[in-house]
Motif scaffolding. Sequence first.
Motif, PDB file in Angstrom:
ATOM      1  N   PRO A 160       0.076   3.623   5.309  1.00  0.00           N
ATOM      2  CA  PRO A 160       0.673   3.001   4.113  1.00  0.00           C
ATOM      3  C   PRO A 160       1.874   2.132   4.478  1.00  0.00           C
ATOM      4  O   PRO A 160       2.466   2.299   5.542  1.00  0.00           O
ATOM      5  CB  PRO A 160       1.105   4.208   3.283  1.00  0.00           C
ATOM      6  CG  PRO A 160       1.304   5.303   4.272  1.00  0.00           C
ATOM      7  CD  PRO A 160       0.310   5.063   5.365  1.00  0.00           C
ATOM      8  N   ASP A 161       2.211   1.204   3.574  1.00  0.00           N
ATOM      9  CA  ASP A 161       3.409   0.376   3.756  1.00  0.00           C
ATOM     10  C   ASP A 161       4.653   1.139   3.322  1.00  0.00           C
ATOM     11  O   ASP A 161       5.731   0.950   3.872  1.00  0.00           O
ATOM     12  CB  ASP A 161       3.311  -0.902   2.904  1.00  0.00           C
ATOM     13  CG  ASP A 161       2.103  -1.750   3.295  1.00  0.00           C
ATOM     14  OD1 ASP A 161       1.831  -1.882   4.499  1.00  0.00           O
ATOM     15  OD2 ASP A 161       1.436  -2.264   2.379  1.00  0.00           O
ATOM     16  N   VAL A 162       4.487   1.959   2.297  1.00  0.00           N
ATOM     17  CA  VAL A 162       5.585   2.749   1.734  1.00  0.00           C
ATOM     18  C   VAL A 162       5.036   4.110   1.350  1.00  0.00           C
ATOM     19  O   VAL A 162       3.899   4.220   0.899  1.00  0.00           O
ATOM     20  CB  VAL A 162       6.189   2.064   0.471  1.00  0.00           C
ATOM     21  CG1 VAL A 162       7.267   2.934  -0.163  1.00  0.00           C
ATOM     22  CG2 VAL A 162       6.760   0.690   0.803  1.00  0.00           C
ATOM     23  N   ILE A 163       5.865   5.151   1.521  1.00  0.00           N
ATOM     24  CA  ILE A 163       5.478   6.504   1.115  1.00  0.00           C
ATOM     25  C   ILE A 163       6.461   6.983   0.054  1.00  0.00           C
ATOM     26  O   ILE A 163       7.670   6.821   0.213  1.00  0.00           O
ATOM     27  CB  ILE A 163       5.521   7.481   2.311  1.00  0.00           C
ATOM     28  CG1 ILE A 163       4.546   7.037   3.402  1.00  0.00           C
ATOM     29  CG2 ILE A 163       5.222   8.917   1.863  1.00  0.00           C
ATOM     30  CD1 ILE A 163       4.721   7.759   4.724  1.00  0.00           C
ATOM     31  N   CYS A 164       5.935   7.553  -1.029  1.00  0.00           N
ATOM     32  CA  CYS A 164       6.780   8.209  -2.034  1.00  0.00           C
ATOM     33  C   CYS A 164       6.500   9.695  -1.902  1.00  0.00           C
ATOM     34  O   CYS A 164       5.349  10.120  -1.979  1.00  0.00           O
ATOM     35  CB  CYS A 164       6.413   7.761  -3.444  1.00  0.00           C
ATOM     36  SG  CYS A 164       6.724   6.022  -3.736  1.00  0.00           S
ATOM     37  N   ARG A 181       0.848  -1.195   0.000  1.00  0.00           N
ATOM     38  CA  ARG A 181       0.000   0.000   0.000  1.00  0.00           C
ATOM     39  C   ARG A 181       0.884   1.246   0.000  1.00  0.00           C
ATOM     40  O   ARG A 181       1.662   1.455   0.916  1.00  0.00           O
ATOM     41  CB  ARG A 181      -0.921  -0.044   1.213  1.00  0.00           C
ATOM     42  CG  ARG A 181      -1.770  -1.336   1.200  1.00  0.00           C
ATOM     43  CD  ARG A 181      -2.444  -1.634   2.509  1.00  0.00           C
ATOM     44  NE  ARG A 181      -3.530  -0.699   2.711  1.00  0.00           N
ATOM     45  CZ  ARG A 181      -3.548   0.235   3.658  1.00  0.00           C
ATOM     46  NH1 ARG A 181      -2.547   0.351   4.498  1.00  0.00           N
ATOM     47  NH2 ARG A 181      -4.572   1.059   3.755  1.00  0.00           N
ATOM     48  N   VAL A 182       0.762   2.035  -1.067  1.00  0.00           N
ATOM     49  CA  VAL A 182       1.645   3.183  -1.272  1.00  0.00           C
ATOM     50  C   VAL A 182       0.876   4.503  -1.192  1.00  0.00           C
ATOM     51  O   VAL A 182      -0.200   4.633  -1.773  1.00  0.00           O
ATOM     52  CB  VAL A 182       2.351   3.089  -2.652  1.00  0.00           C
ATOM     53  CG1 VAL A 182       3.231   4.306  -2.906  1.00  0.00           C
ATOM     54  CG2 VAL A 182       3.176   1.811  -2.743  1.00  0.00           C
ATOM     55  N   LEU A 183       1.458   5.449  -0.467  1.00  0.00           N
ATOM     56  CA  LEU A 183       0.927   6.814  -0.414  1.00  0.00           C
ATOM     57  C   LEU A 183       1.845   7.706  -1.242  1.00  0.00           C
ATOM     58  O   LEU A 183       3.065   7.675  -1.075  1.00  0.00           O
ATOM     59  CB  LEU A 183       0.888   7.317   1.040  1.00  0.00           C
ATOM     60  CG  LEU A 183       0.545   8.795   1.239  1.00  0.00           C
ATOM     61  CD1 LEU A 183      -0.876   9.112   0.768  1.00  0.00           C
ATOM     62  CD2 LEU A 183       0.719   9.198   2.689  1.00  0.00           C
ATOM     63  N   LEU A 184       1.261   8.471  -2.164  1.00  0.00           N
ATOM     64  CA  LEU A 184       2.027   9.408  -2.990  1.00  0.00           C
ATOM     65  C   LEU A 184       1.857  10.819  -2.438  1.00  0.00           C
ATOM     66  O   LEU A 184       0.735  11.266  -2.223  1.00  0.00           O
ATOM     67  CB  LEU A 184       1.524   9.376  -4.440  1.00  0.00           C
ATOM     68  CG  LEU A 184       1.621   8.039  -5.169  1.00  0.00           C
ATOM     69  CD1 LEU A 184       0.979   8.133  -6.552  1.00  0.00           C
ATOM     70  CD2 LEU A 184       3.065   7.578  -5.296  1.00  0.00           C
ATOM     71  N   VAL A 185       2.967  11.509  -2.210  1.00  0.00           N
ATOM     72  CA  VAL A 185       2.921  12.892  -1.727  1.00  0.00           C
ATOM     73  C   VAL A 185       3.702  13.732  -2.726  1.00  0.00           C
ATOM     74  O   VAL A 185       4.923  13.644  -2.809  1.00  0.00           O
ATOM     75  CB  VAL A 185       3.524  13.018  -0.307  1.00  0.00           C
ATOM     76  CG1 VAL A 185       3.374  14.436   0.214  1.00  0.00           C
ATOM     77  CG2 VAL A 185       2.863  12.017   0.637  1.00  0.00           C
ATOM     78  N   GLU A 186       2.980  14.521  -3.494  1.00  0.00           N
ATOM     79  CA  GLU A 186       3.584  15.215  -4.650  1.00  0.00           C
ATOM     80  C   GLU A 186       2.663  16.351  -5.065  1.00  0.00           C
ATOM     81  O   GLU A 186       1.460  16.149  -5.202  1.00  0.00           O
ATOM     82  CB  GLU A 186       3.749  14.176  -5.765  1.00  0.00           C
ATOM     83  CG  GLU A 186       3.994  14.703  -7.148  1.00  0.00           C
ATOM     84  CD  GLU A 186       5.310  15.417  -7.291  1.00  0.00           C
ATOM     85  OE1 GLU A 186       5.269  16.648  -7.471  1.00  0.00           O
ATOM     86  OE2 GLU A 186       6.371  14.774  -7.244  1.00  0.00           O
TER      87      GLU A 186
END
Length: 142
Positions: free
Chosen positions: A50-54, A5-10
């Motif tokens: 989330p499992d990973v954050i970008c 589960r990925v969270l995108l911060v952009e």
Amino acid sequence: MAKIRVLLVEDSQVAINIYEKMLSSSPHVEVIGKASNGREGLDMVTQLSPDVICTDLQMPEMDGLEFTKQVMAKYPTPILVLSNAVQKSDIDNIYEVMKAGAVDVMAKPQTALGGSTESMQNELVVKIRVLATKKVKAIPLG
């Protein structure tokens, strides 16, 4: 196997769309949220776990470095910094975000420059799959 589960911060909608497209191509990855700045991202981290954050580095309201510090202090999560400010020449930026707790950095996919989206896509998915296996510890603010 559960999806990562990925969270995108952009703050760039174009970049968000590119990342989402790249990540949704992988059966292992699911984009669960999109935030346009660090402050919004922080709220989403608490709600979505989330499992990973970008995250990008250069954003309004709260930049990626501050966002990384806040996340690592309160909700330690593997973070991949996707930014134009982490080219090989940007040693200071890379050092600062790694010190703040980011696990890895990757230059933003330069699809407009005719770079191969497929190799970028593979690199991004592989990085996220590796990051999802990493255990990260809280890094107190200060």
